[in-house]
Design a protein around this motif. Structure first.
Motif, PDB file in Angstrom:
ATOM      1  N   LEU A 297     -23.701   1.949 -17.881  1.00  0.00           N
ATOM      2  CA  LEU A 297     -23.027   3.228 -17.644  1.00  0.00           C
ATOM      3  C   LEU A 297     -21.781   3.050 -16.774  1.00  0.00           C
ATOM      4  O   LEU A 297     -21.799   2.286 -15.816  1.00  0.00           O
ATOM      5  CB  LEU A 297     -23.971   4.211 -16.938  1.00  0.00           C
ATOM      6  CG  LEU A 297     -25.310   4.476 -17.610  1.00  0.00           C
ATOM      7  CD1 LEU A 297     -26.098   5.487 -16.781  1.00  0.00           C
ATOM      8  CD2 LEU A 297     -25.118   4.988 -19.021  1.00  0.00           C
ATOM      9  N   MET A 298     -20.755   3.796 -17.086  1.00  0.00           N
ATOM     10  CA  MET A 298     -19.552   3.805 -16.252  1.00  0.00           C
ATOM     11  C   MET A 298     -19.681   4.818 -15.112  1.00  0.00           C
ATOM     12  O   MET A 298     -18.875   4.835 -14.192  1.00  0.00           O
ATOM     13  CB  MET A 298     -18.319   4.141 -17.107  1.00  0.00           C
ATOM     14  CG  MET A 298     -17.818   2.992 -17.957  1.00  0.00           C
ATOM     15  SD  MET A 298     -17.322   1.564 -16.967  1.00  0.00           S
ATOM     16  CE  MET A 298     -15.882   2.221 -16.140  1.00  0.00           C
ATOM     17  N   ASN A 299     -20.675   5.721 -15.234  1.00  0.00           N
ATOM     18  CA  ASN A 299     -20.846   6.758 -14.212  1.00  0.00           C
ATOM     19  C   ASN A 299     -22.320   6.955 -13.883  1.00  0.00           C
ATOM     20  O   ASN A 299     -22.915   7.954 -14.253  1.00  0.00           O
ATOM     21  CB  ASN A 299     -20.240   8.080 -14.697  1.00  0.00           C
ATOM     22  CG  ASN A 299     -18.740   8.018 -14.847  1.00  0.00           C
ATOM     23  OD1 ASN A 299     -18.020   8.126 -13.870  1.00  0.00           O
ATOM     24  ND2 ASN A 299     -18.259   7.802 -16.063  1.00  0.00           N
ATOM     25  N   GLY A 300     -22.891   5.982 -13.217  1.00  0.00           N
ATOM     26  CA  GLY A 300     -24.306   6.097 -12.847  1.00  0.00           C
ATOM     27  C   GLY A 300     -24.472   6.592 -11.436  1.00  0.00           C
ATOM     28  O   GLY A 300     -23.494   7.025 -10.839  1.00  0.00           O
ATOM     29  N   PRO A 301     -25.681   6.532 -10.865  1.00  0.00           N
ATOM     30  CA  PRO A 301     -26.885   5.982 -11.489  1.00  0.00           C
ATOM     31  C   PRO A 301     -27.509   6.990 -12.454  1.00  0.00           C
ATOM     32  O   PRO A 301     -27.228   8.183 -12.369  1.00  0.00           O
ATOM     33  CB  PRO A 301     -27.811   5.760 -10.288  1.00  0.00           C
ATOM     34  CG  PRO A 301     -27.411   6.827  -9.316  1.00  0.00           C
ATOM     35  CD  PRO A 301     -25.945   7.011  -9.489  1.00  0.00           C
TER      36      PRO A 301
ATOM     37  N   ILE B 153     -27.029  12.725  -5.668  1.00  0.00           N
ATOM     38  CA  ILE B 153     -26.245  13.906  -5.291  1.00  0.00           C
ATOM     39  C   ILE B 153     -24.763  13.680  -5.608  1.00  0.00           C
ATOM     40  O   ILE B 153     -24.090  14.551  -6.162  1.00  0.00           O
ATOM     41  CB  ILE B 153     -26.427  14.215  -3.777  1.00  0.00           C
ATOM     42  CG1 ILE B 153     -27.873  14.651  -3.495  1.00  0.00           C
ATOM     43  CG2 ILE B 153     -25.425  15.265  -3.295  1.00  0.00           C
ATOM     44  CD1 ILE B 153     -28.269  16.015  -3.973  1.00  0.00           C
ATOM     45  N   ALA B 154     -24.279  12.493  -5.264  1.00  0.00           N
ATOM     46  CA  ALA B 154     -22.866  12.183  -5.551  1.00  0.00           C
ATOM     47  C   ALA B 154     -22.606  12.269  -7.055  1.00  0.00           C
ATOM     48  O   ALA B 154     -21.566  12.747  -7.495  1.00  0.00           O
ATOM     49  CB  ALA B 154     -22.522  10.799  -5.024  1.00  0.00           C
ATOM     50  N   LYS B 155     -23.590  11.824  -7.839  1.00  0.00           N
ATOM     51  CA  LYS B 155     -23.420  11.887  -9.298  1.00  0.00           C
ATOM     52  C   LYS B 155     -23.431  13.332  -9.774  1.00  0.00           C
ATOM     53  O   LYS B 155     -22.634  13.714 -10.632  1.00  0.00           O
ATOM     54  CB  LYS B 155     -24.538  11.088  -9.985  1.00  0.00           C
ATOM     55  CG  LYS B 155     -24.368  11.041 -11.488  1.00  0.00           C
ATOM     56  CD  LYS B 155     -25.556  10.402 -12.188  1.00  0.00           C
ATOM     57  CE  LYS B 155     -26.786  11.248 -12.074  1.00  0.00           C
ATOM     58  NZ  LYS B 155     -27.923  10.718 -12.845  1.00  0.00           N
ATOM     59  N   VAL B 156     -24.326  14.145  -9.236  1.00  0.00           N
ATOM     60  CA  VAL B 156     -24.389  15.557  -9.639  1.00  0.00           C
ATOM     61  C   VAL B 156     -23.058  16.245  -9.318  1.00  0.00           C
ATOM     62  O   VAL B 156     -22.511  16.984 -10.140  1.00  0.00           O
ATOM     63  CB  VAL B 156     -25.572  16.280  -8.931  1.00  0.00           C
ATOM     64  CG1 VAL B 156     -25.518  17.776  -9.183  1.00  0.00           C
ATOM     65  CG2 VAL B 156     -26.900  15.708  -9.423  1.00  0.00           C
ATOM     66  N   LYS B 157     -22.513  15.947  -8.149  1.00  0.00           N
ATOM     67  CA  LYS B 157     -21.216  16.542  -7.781  1.00  0.00           C
ATOM     68  C   LYS B 157     -20.117  16.095  -8.743  1.00  0.00           C
ATOM     69  O   LYS B 157     -19.219  16.860  -9.073  1.00  0.00           O
ATOM     70  CB  LYS B 157     -20.875  16.159  -6.336  1.00  0.00           C
ATOM     71  CG  LYS B 157     -21.739  16.924  -5.344  1.00  0.00           C
ATOM     72  CD  LYS B 157     -21.335  16.661  -3.918  1.00  0.00           C
ATOM     73  CE  LYS B 157     -22.156  17.562  -2.998  1.00  0.00           C
ATOM     74  NZ  LYS B 157     -22.074  17.166  -1.601  1.00  0.00           N
TER      75      LYS B 157
END
Lengths: 253, 306
Positions: free
Chosen positions: A161-165, B176-180
């Protein structure tokens, strides 16, 4: 370096079924580091094949002479031209590159079309050592490390993935696909946090451009590297005192 | 992102109504009779239903086909779940456009469990996009009428896109950082993974802070002990409380089927009444009830939230 392991002997014998005269070609490059194409491996393979009633010619490539670098390996193939012309099959004990480069040489330069079969399974471009190695780069052609804190998620994330986790991170920060492996995106987060670059983490990275991985990729360099033996000849004489494979190995670095 | 509202789900969320959503699972079958039957039982109980896309990477009837049939035959609005695990960006775009053509109005954009965890582990995993870039693609298609390469899309579909979140994620700060990140690129609503512990919920909302999009919290009242046990053992980021598991396990001893059902309901109502009372005090905009095959529990749970 390309990690590799030898195929199950049953599979190799299957490829060689009905073929009596075999040329077993080793590899002095990666396959020597992984003991899948060094002198010992070639000799053991030859011995095993002889037990099956086969007549085997051993083509041992010294350390530093990779099967895939045909400029060097061809010298050893040429020395065994007769055996190759007479062979029922050629077994190449290298990664798939070596197998195919040798196959092409035999087709085009030796001028005979023979079954050329692999003895090994290549397991990826790896780094590390001396005993533990890790695949960290897949030669995708468009390096993303500048955006991912120096860890390649295309290779080190189980999903690439380029945008994980992803939602599958385990309690101990390991990967959902394999509990033995770290979640690459947790590692990326930790590195960015330490470097004060978490703002980069919450930015979306564009989908990877796979157009540079269009296969097969062809590559040309203007100045060919000199064969190892030419380099050796130009080196201070005291190094030659080391002699043997250690000497050649030193030259590689 | 425009202010247009294309679906009942988004209408109710924008109106600030407390929203309930349900979940339907297409099967490994040549028909969608079961999820259609389940959808009929949920009509009037929930605003919309998620239609799962190859959950746990087991291949089932396409969620696109199932969502369309369910919506057409029952009137239940569907939230079409779409995973990146099985499709590259071209296939995803085709399915997004197809969803619009078939009258679907909500997509939940998911990365998807790894195919090696499914029932055909030798399949090639795709992951050309991930949940973030899939959301970005959907927004680009809907808002700009373009795909990721910038190609024009004639008469773009009208769709809303949601994102998933895992309140129980092992490394919550990264989650959380990913959700944002997903909110930043245009997610319009969030549905969370199942939560059982109030403290997990509190920690999640505290770390998330104030966000501009509605969050629906996932709960899973299990119809059987086996379902609860499966979640506990195999679903990443979900811990099922031992007391609840124990109580569910005890129901297996009841031989009389009706009495067993009553006891299962009692265990769920007791557990979830307490949980839902807590949920009222959180910023949640609704509740995603993943009571697959267990619609009779929903009215009881809704009573708590009234």
């Amino acid at each position: 370096m390309i990690a590799q392991e030898q195929k199950p002997i049953e599979e190799i014998l299957g490829y060689l079924d009905g073929k009596r005269k075999i040329v077993a070609v080793g590899c002095g490059g990666c396959a020597t580091f992984y003991h899948t194409g060094d002198k010992k491996a070639v000799k053991e393979m030859a011995e095993r094949l002889r037990k099956e009633g086969k007549e085997v010619t051993e083509v041992i490539l010294p350390l530093g002479v990779s099967a895939c670098e045909i400029d060097m390996s061809s010298k050893f193939l040429e020395k065994n031209r007769k055996a190759i012309e007479d062979a029922d099959a050629v077994l190449v004990m290298s990664c798939g590159d070596g197998v195919q480069v040798v196959c092409e040489y035999i087709d085009n330069k030796i001028g005979v079309t023979k079954p050329v079969v692999p003895a090994n399974d290549a397991l990826g471009l790896v780094g590390g050592g001396p005993t533990k190695f890790k695949e960290t780069c897949q030669s995708c052609g468009q390096c993303e490390l500048g955006k991912t804190a120096g860890i390649c998620p295309l290779t080190s994330c189980g999903k690439g993935l380029m945008n994980g986790p992803c939602g599958g991170v385990r309690e101990d920060g390991k990967c959902e696909v394999d509990p033995e492996k770290d979640c690459a995106w947790v590692k990326i987060y930790e590195r960015m946090e330490k470097m004060g670059e978490l703002d980069k983490f919450t930015e979306m990275r564009a989908p990877h451009a796979w157009s540079k991985a269009k296969r097969p990729r062809l590559f040309t360099i203007e100045e060919p590297v000199k064969p190892v033996r030419t380099i050796l000849a130009s080196l201070p004489s005291y190094l030659t005192l080391l002699g043997g494979p250690e000497y050649e190995m030193l030259m590689l670095f | 992102m425009g202010d247009e509202v294309y679906s009942q789900l988004m209408k109710e969320l924008k109106e600030g109504k407390y929203v309930f959503t349900g979940e339907l699972e297409p099967e490994k079958a040549g028909d969608v009779e079961e999820p259609i039957k389940a959808a009929r039982e949920l009509v009037g109980l929930v605003t919309a239903c998620n239609v799962t896309d190859n959950p746990q990477s087991f291949a089932y009837v396409s969620s696109l086909a199932a969502s369309y049939k369910i919506q057409q035959e029952t009137g239940m609005e569907c939230i079409y779940q779409l995973r990146c695990a099985d499709r590259n960006r071209n296939a995803l775009l085709s399915d997004i456009l197809g969803a619009g053509v078939l009258g679907l109005r909500n997509i939940l954009a998911l990365t998807g469990d790894h195919v090696s965890l499914g029932d055909t582990p030798d399949a090639k995993p795709v992951y050309d996009l991930d949940s973030t870039t899939l959301i970005a693609l959907i927004r680009k298609v809907v808002d700009e009428g373009k795909d990721l390469a910038g190609n024009e899309i004639h008469n773009p579909p009208k769709l809303h896109v949601g994102a998933a979140a895992a309140p129980g994620a092992a490394v919550l700060k990264a989650e959380i950082a990913k959700v944002k990140r997903k909110i930043k690129v245009g997610a319009e609503f969030i549905q969370t993974q199942v939560v059982y512990y109030p403290e997990v919920l509190d920690r999640f909302f505290k770390e998330l802070g104030k966000v501009d999009i509605p969050v629906l919290v996932g709960i899973f009242p299990a119809k059987t002990y086996a379902q609860a046990d499966f979640f506990d053992k195999y679903v990443a980021g979900v811990d099922v409380p031992p007391d609840y598991l124990q109580n569910m396990k005890a129901t297996k001893q009841i031989k009389d089927k009706e009495k067993r059902k009553e006891e299962v309901d009692r265990v769920n109502i007791e557990f979830f009444t307490s949980f839902l009372e807590h949920l009222k005090d959180t910023p949640a905009a609704g509740c995603h009830i993943m009571a697959v095959g267990y619609p009779r529990i929903i009215p009881e749970l809704k009573k708590v939230m009234e």
